[in-house]
Design an enzyme around this catalytic site. Structure first.
Site, PDB file in Angstrom:
ATOM      1  N   ASP A  94      -1.314   2.548  -3.530  1.00 51.85           N
ATOM      2  CA  ASP A  94      -2.290   2.093  -2.545  1.00 51.85           C
ATOM      3  C   ASP A  94      -2.867   0.738  -2.971  1.00 51.85           C
ATOM      4  OD1 ASP A  94      -3.975   2.948  -0.191  1.00 51.85           O
ATOM      5  OD2 ASP A  94      -5.572   2.606  -1.644  1.00 51.85           O
ATOM      6  N   GLU A 142       2.197  -0.666  -1.583  1.00 54.47           N
ATOM      7  CA  GLU A 142       1.531  -1.115  -0.363  1.00 54.47           C
ATOM      8  C   GLU A 142       0.952  -2.479  -0.694  1.00 54.47           C
ATOM      9  OE1 GLU A 142      -2.138  -0.201   2.698  1.00 54.47           O
ATOM     10  OE2 GLU A 142      -2.405  -0.052   0.552  1.00 54.47           O
TER      11      GLU A 142
END
Ligand code: BGC
Length: 536
Positions: free
Chosen positions: A201, A274
């Site tokens: 993330d 990401e």
């Protein structure tokens, strides 16, 4: 160790656990619900599952605010449920990757509580970004949180801490060796329990520069980072190139050390970043041979249903990735963006799915995308996204794309829970349940089944790719892989294509086939098996 690169052309199915299946009636999905229904995912034909967070969390940001990264939140179950899930995935032949959230912890994490209790300049505070303000009422700089409002919050003794997201998500200081060591411990913890990799993330966010300097246009920068704000592309590019907290060189040291952790296991571990970076060429830095295996390509996630835009995005991605050891990734939706059907329309969503499943590389499917779910139109009182709350409603937020899956029956909540679902499931979704779609050969679900199985039977092992039609004003683009040609008609008119091929699958029935021509319906995609003479 040598690698079989199982992820290179894998299809990943993203499970957002809170909305997948609730086994205990508390209105929120849980790990047991995933384990019990994992066969549904396997039956789709996918190769791997990406689990969004299920860790201990006060849940201020859908679990992306983690208060203990090595434990399961009681709302989702416990560690033995996690082990059972990983075991079940293995039994079904599914790989499993999980989210890891290194940019921030929750303010409920013991470290942050200790930091609040400790004095300025303490070791406890050095794990986060605590600084004095410019004066007693002004934060250290003018950065704006991605969820709106200042990126700094003041604590009792007058210092401020940085949070690029919600106030409840204090950013970690990655120059602190305890932070580095703690994350390595977390990686090993889950790898030892059997996961096959991680989705990282905000992978581009860990290193910060100019922490004590103002940005020349904080509001512009904050708008440029938001997908829902329209902006001139040159202006956006200039602003994105000036972000002081994303994609700094220091992030790569982290992934080099993580690679060593992954490589210390005697099975193939993968990680996908990401990383929203600018310009797009910077993305390949994340997949250098001593770093990660994949980086998300978000271009498709934001493109219009337009032949030129789609062609440019695909061509750019293929070229970029061809110089690396990584395969391209394709995602049409995820838990942070409007659902595909809402973004481009129902027919277009079917067509785009068919088109992208034909591309080389790996595809990520967000739960419910296979059902053609639209965003739910929620009442403001139901919304829980911190983006909605912090922006005082200026950003509607992402809840509409996170509504639980409709499984079966005619009445909401359609078998998702026997309690009250955490977000209401629209009654209009009765037609869209998994039960209904499984019985209807023309449904979106059955289309996904068909095309995923075709991809396996006709394309696996095929490494070639060649455009057969590039944008020429007709709205059609097409490419060939092995003996399969895949054509997309983005226009509002039917288009005839000269081919001796046989239609394998089509997003929109029927296709008229005459002599050596096939007609592709408006806003549709077809796969054709080329006869021998048409090959080469
Ligand atoms: C996740 C979001 C989350 C944010 C902060 C993202 O990129 O996908 O859902 O709100 O990180 O953790």
């Amino acid at each position: 160790m040598s690698s079989d690169g199982w992820w290179q052309d894998a299809i990943f199915y993203q499970i957002y656990p809170r909305s997948f299946y609730d086994s205990n009636g508390d209105g929120e999905g849980d790990l047991r619900g995933v384990t019990d229904n994992l066969a549904y995912v396997r039956d789709l034909g996918v190769d791997a599952v990406w689990m969004s967070p299920f860790y201990k969390s006060p849940n201020k940001d859908g679990g992306y605010d983690v208060s203990d990264p090595r434990d399961v939140d009681p709302r989702h179950g416990n560690l033995s449920d996690a082990k059972e899930l990983f075991g079940r995935a293995k039994e079904l032949g599914l790989k499993i990757i999980i989210d890891i959230i290194p940019n921030h912890f929750s303010s409920e994490h013991v470290w942050f509580k200790a930091a609040l209790a400790a004095p300025k300049g303490s070791l406890e505070r050095s794990r986060f970004h605590f600084h004095d303000g410019k004066d007693s009422k002004t934060p250290p700089n003018n950065w704006i949180s991605l969820f709106g409002g200042s990126a700094w919050t003041q604590v009792e003794d007058g210092q401020w801490y940085l949070h690029l997201f919600d106030t409840s998500q204090p950013d970690l200081n990655w120059e602190n060796t305890q932070v580095q060591a703690d994350f390595e411990k977390t990686l090993r913890f889950w790898l030892d329990l059997g996961v096959d990799g991680f989705r990282i993330d905000v992978a581009h966010g860990l290193a910060k520069e100019n922490l004590l300097q103002d940005h020349f246009d904080p509001q512009g920068l904050s708008n440029a980072l938001r997908l829902d704000v329209e902006m001139d592309s040159a202006e956006r590019s200039a602003l994105l190139a000036s972000v002081p907290f994303f994609d700094r060189d220091g992030v790569h040291d982290v992934y080099r050390s993580w690679r060593k952790v992954f490589d210390s296991y005697d099975r193939d571990i993968m990680a996908v970043a990401e990383a929203w970076v600018h310009p797009p060429e910077r993305a390949i830095r994340y997949v250098r041979s001593d770093e990660l295996n994949q980086v998300f390509n978000f271009d498709l996630l934001v493109s219009q249903f337009d032949d030129v835009e789609l062609f440019d995005c695909i061509e750019r991605t293929l070229k970029l990735m061809s110089g690396t050891q990584a395969s391209p990734t394709w995602a049409l939706s995820n838990h942070d963006t409007p659902r595909l059907v809402t973004r481009v329309g129902a027919e277009q969503a079917r067509a785009l799915a068919l088109f992208t499943f034909g591309l080389p590389g790996s595809c990520y499917v967000y739960q419910g995308q296979e059902l053609g779910l639209p965003d739910a139109d929620l009442a403001d009182a139901d919304r829980q996204d911190p983006a909605f709350i912090r922006s005082k409603g200026a950003q509607k937020g992402r809840d509409g794309a996170r509504v639980p899956l409709p499984w079966a029956g005619d009445v909401t909540p359609f078998g998702f829970t026997f309690g009250k679902p955490w977000l209401p499931i629209p009654q209009e979704w009765a037609e869209l349940t998994i039960e209904n779609q499984s019985k209807n050969e023309h449904s979106s679900l059955m289309l996904y089944h068909d095309v995923i199985s075709l991809r396996k039977s006709s394309l696996s092992g095929t490494t070639d790719f060649a455009w057969t039609a590039t944008p020429n004003g007709s709205g059609v683009i097409s490419f060939r892989r092995g003996t399969v040609e895949i054509a997309l008609n983005t226009s509002d008119k039917p288009v005839r294509l000269k081919t001796s091929g046989r239609v394998l699958v089509s997003s929109s029935e029927p296709n008229l086939v005459v002599a050596d021509e096939v007609e592709i319906a408006p806003r549709a995609c077809i796969w054709l098996e080329l006869s021998n003479s048409a090959e080469k």
